[in-house]
Scaffold this motif. Sequence first.
Motif, PDB file in Angstrom:
ATOM      1  N   UNK A 180     -19.353 -16.502 -11.319  1.00  0.00           N
ATOM      2  CA  UNK A 180     -17.955 -16.534 -11.745  1.00  0.00           C
ATOM      3  C   UNK A 180     -17.178 -17.573 -10.951  1.00  0.00           C
ATOM      4  N   UNK A 181     -16.144 -18.161 -11.533  1.00  0.00           N
ATOM      5  CA  UNK A 181     -15.308 -19.134 -10.841  1.00  0.00           C
ATOM      6  C   UNK A 181     -14.666 -18.484  -9.640  1.00  0.00           C
ATOM      7  N   UNK A 182     -14.283 -19.309  -8.667  1.00  0.00           N
ATOM      8  CA  UNK A 182     -13.747 -18.754  -7.425  1.00  0.00           C
ATOM      9  C   UNK A 182     -12.266 -18.389  -7.550  1.00  0.00           C
ATOM     10  N   UNK A 183     -11.921 -17.783  -8.668  1.00  0.00           N
ATOM     11  CA  UNK A 183     -10.568 -17.262  -8.792  1.00  0.00           C
ATOM     12  C   UNK A 183     -10.421 -16.073  -7.869  1.00  0.00           C
ATOM     13  N   UNK A 184     -11.578 -15.474  -7.578  1.00  0.00           N
ATOM     14  CA  UNK A 184     -11.604 -14.360  -6.632  1.00  0.00           C
ATOM     15  C   UNK A 184     -11.542 -14.977  -5.237  1.00  0.00           C
ATOM     16  N   UNK A 185     -10.637 -14.516  -4.404  1.00  0.00           N
ATOM     17  CA  UNK A 185     -10.473 -15.160  -3.100  1.00  0.00           C
ATOM     18  C   UNK A 185     -11.544 -14.672  -2.121  1.00  0.00           C
ATOM     19  N   UNK A 186     -11.706 -15.412  -1.041  1.00  0.00           N
ATOM     20  CA  UNK A 186     -12.755 -15.113  -0.060  1.00  0.00           C
ATOM     21  C   UNK A 186     -12.624 -13.685   0.474  1.00  0.00           C
ATOM     22  N   UNK A 187     -13.731 -13.002   0.542  1.00  0.00           N
ATOM     23  CA  UNK A 187     -13.726 -11.636   1.050  1.00  0.00           C
ATOM     24  C   UNK A 187     -13.430 -10.612  -0.028  1.00  0.00           C
ATOM     25  N   UNK A 188     -13.147 -11.087  -1.241  1.00  0.00           N
ATOM     26  CA  UNK A 188     -12.776 -10.169  -2.305  1.00  0.00           C
ATOM     27  C   UNK A 188     -13.967  -9.371  -2.804  1.00  0.00           C
ATOM     28  N   UNK A 189     -13.753  -8.122  -3.033  1.00  0.00           N
ATOM     29  CA  UNK A 189     -14.766  -7.288  -3.657  1.00  0.00           C
ATOM     30  C   UNK A 189     -14.410  -7.156  -5.118  1.00  0.00           C
ATOM     31  N   UNK A 190     -15.416  -7.295  -5.948  1.00  0.00           N
ATOM     32  CA  UNK A 190     -15.237  -7.165  -7.390  1.00  0.00           C
ATOM     33  C   UNK A 190     -14.549  -5.833  -7.708  1.00  0.00           C
ATOM     34  N   UNK A 191     -14.989  -4.821  -6.983  1.00  0.00           N
ATOM     35  CA  UNK A 191     -14.481  -3.471  -7.162  1.00  0.00           C
ATOM     36  C   UNK A 191     -12.955  -3.394  -7.100  1.00  0.00           C
ATOM     37  N   UNK A 192     -12.330  -4.213  -6.236  1.00  0.00           N
ATOM     38  CA  UNK A 192     -10.883  -4.132  -6.045  1.00  0.00           C
ATOM     39  C   UNK A 192     -10.115  -5.222  -6.784  1.00  0.00           C
ATOM     40  N   UNK A 193     -10.823  -6.017  -7.589  1.00  0.00           N
ATOM     41  CA  UNK A 193     -10.142  -7.105  -8.299  1.00  0.00           C
ATOM     42  C   UNK A 193      -9.463  -6.568  -9.555  1.00  0.00           C
ATOM     43  N   UNK A 194      -8.288  -7.129  -9.877  1.00  0.00           N
ATOM     44  CA  UNK A 194      -7.607  -6.674 -11.085  1.00  0.00           C
ATOM     45  C   UNK A 194      -8.215  -7.346 -12.314  1.00  0.00           C
ATOM     46  N   UNK A 195      -7.912  -6.812 -13.480  1.00  0.00           N
ATOM     47  CA  UNK A 195      -8.519  -7.262 -14.735  1.00  0.00           C
ATOM     48  C   UNK A 195      -8.286  -8.749 -14.995  1.00  0.00           C
ATOM     49  N   UNK A 196      -7.071  -9.235 -14.704  1.00  0.00           N
ATOM     50  CA  UNK A 196      -6.724 -10.630 -14.977  1.00  0.00           C
ATOM     51  C   UNK A 196      -7.593 -11.571 -14.135  1.00  0.00           C
ATOM     52  N   UNK A 197      -7.776 -11.209 -12.860  1.00  0.00           N
ATOM     53  CA  UNK A 197      -8.600 -12.021 -11.957  1.00  0.00           C
ATOM     54  C   UNK A 197     -10.042 -12.065 -12.455  1.00  0.00           C
ATOM     55  N   UNK A 198     -10.560 -10.916 -12.862  1.00  0.00           N
ATOM     56  CA  UNK A 198     -11.949 -10.851 -13.351  1.00  0.00           C
ATOM     57  C   UNK A 198     -12.096 -11.704 -14.610  1.00  0.00           C
ATOM     58  N   UNK A 199     -11.114 -11.587 -15.503  1.00  0.00           N
ATOM     59  CA  UNK A 199     -11.142 -12.374 -16.746  1.00  0.00           C
ATOM     60  C   UNK A 199     -11.231 -13.866 -16.449  1.00  0.00           C
ATOM     61  N   UNK A 200     -10.342 -14.341 -15.555  1.00  0.00           N
ATOM     62  CA  UNK A 200     -10.310 -15.763 -15.212  1.00  0.00           C
ATOM     63  C   UNK A 200     -11.604 -16.203 -14.548  1.00  0.00           C
ATOM     64  N   UNK A 201     -12.100 -15.369 -13.635  1.00  0.00           N
ATOM     65  CA  UNK A 201     -13.325 -15.728 -12.904  1.00  0.00           C
ATOM     66  C   UNK A 201     -14.510 -15.828 -13.857  1.00  0.00           C
ATOM     67  N   UNK A 202     -14.583 -14.933 -14.844  1.00  0.00           N
ATOM     68  CA  UNK A 202     -15.703 -14.970 -15.774  1.00  0.00           C
ATOM     69  C   UNK A 202     -15.578 -16.130 -16.762  1.00  0.00           C
TER      70      UNK A 202
END
Length: 207
Positions: A180-202
């Motif tokens: 997934x794109x690094x829209x998820x910031x460093x140290x981020x756990x997928x578990x705690x990511x919001x839907x919008x972040x997951x959408x963008x990263x995928x």
Amino acid sequence: MNSIDKLTEIFRSFPGIGPRQARRFVYFLLSKKNGYLDDLAKTILEARKDVNTCESCFRYFVSNGTGSTLCSICRNSSRNWSQLLVIAKDVDFESVEKSGAYQGIYFILGGTIPILEKSPETKIRIHELLQTVEKRAKDSILKEIIISMSLNPEGENTEQYIKKALKPFVEKYGLKLSIPGKGLSTGTELEYSDSETIKNALRNRTE
Ligand SMILES: [Zn+2]
């Protein structure tokens, strides 16, 4: 070890629970009436009985004693079977599924590989993953594998290990391997990511 210490140790082994929290759980339970504790014990045992591990994606699902060995997603032919999303744990599956950003199939590794681990193959379902990939690639079902680990050293270690293990299959069958794109910031756990972040990263995944 007395029973208070013993129960504390059990709670301490839960994910994210420290010694003080574990102790608070014990005293909370002790303050409850017997009926509460009986219900709790019964509910845990029932969950164990009603829940199966899917033999395709390895996630836990409620089978309600139907004897089904496949979860609702792996029984769904309208999912996109050309994509396989590899994730560490069941809560990651829940976050991604809730985001509605992904229509493919999942594979739950059941853990991650600590840095300098001597027997990485015992920490995750690597053999099962390779079997799944080989079988579906051979049948021309699978086209892309997306590896989504947490952005921390253990997650990255796991990602590198899987990539290396998958390489022969990726080359042999011309599969696409992406993260997934690094829209998820460093140290981020997928578990705690919001839907919008997951959408963008995928959506913005890279090879
Ligand atoms: Zn499944």
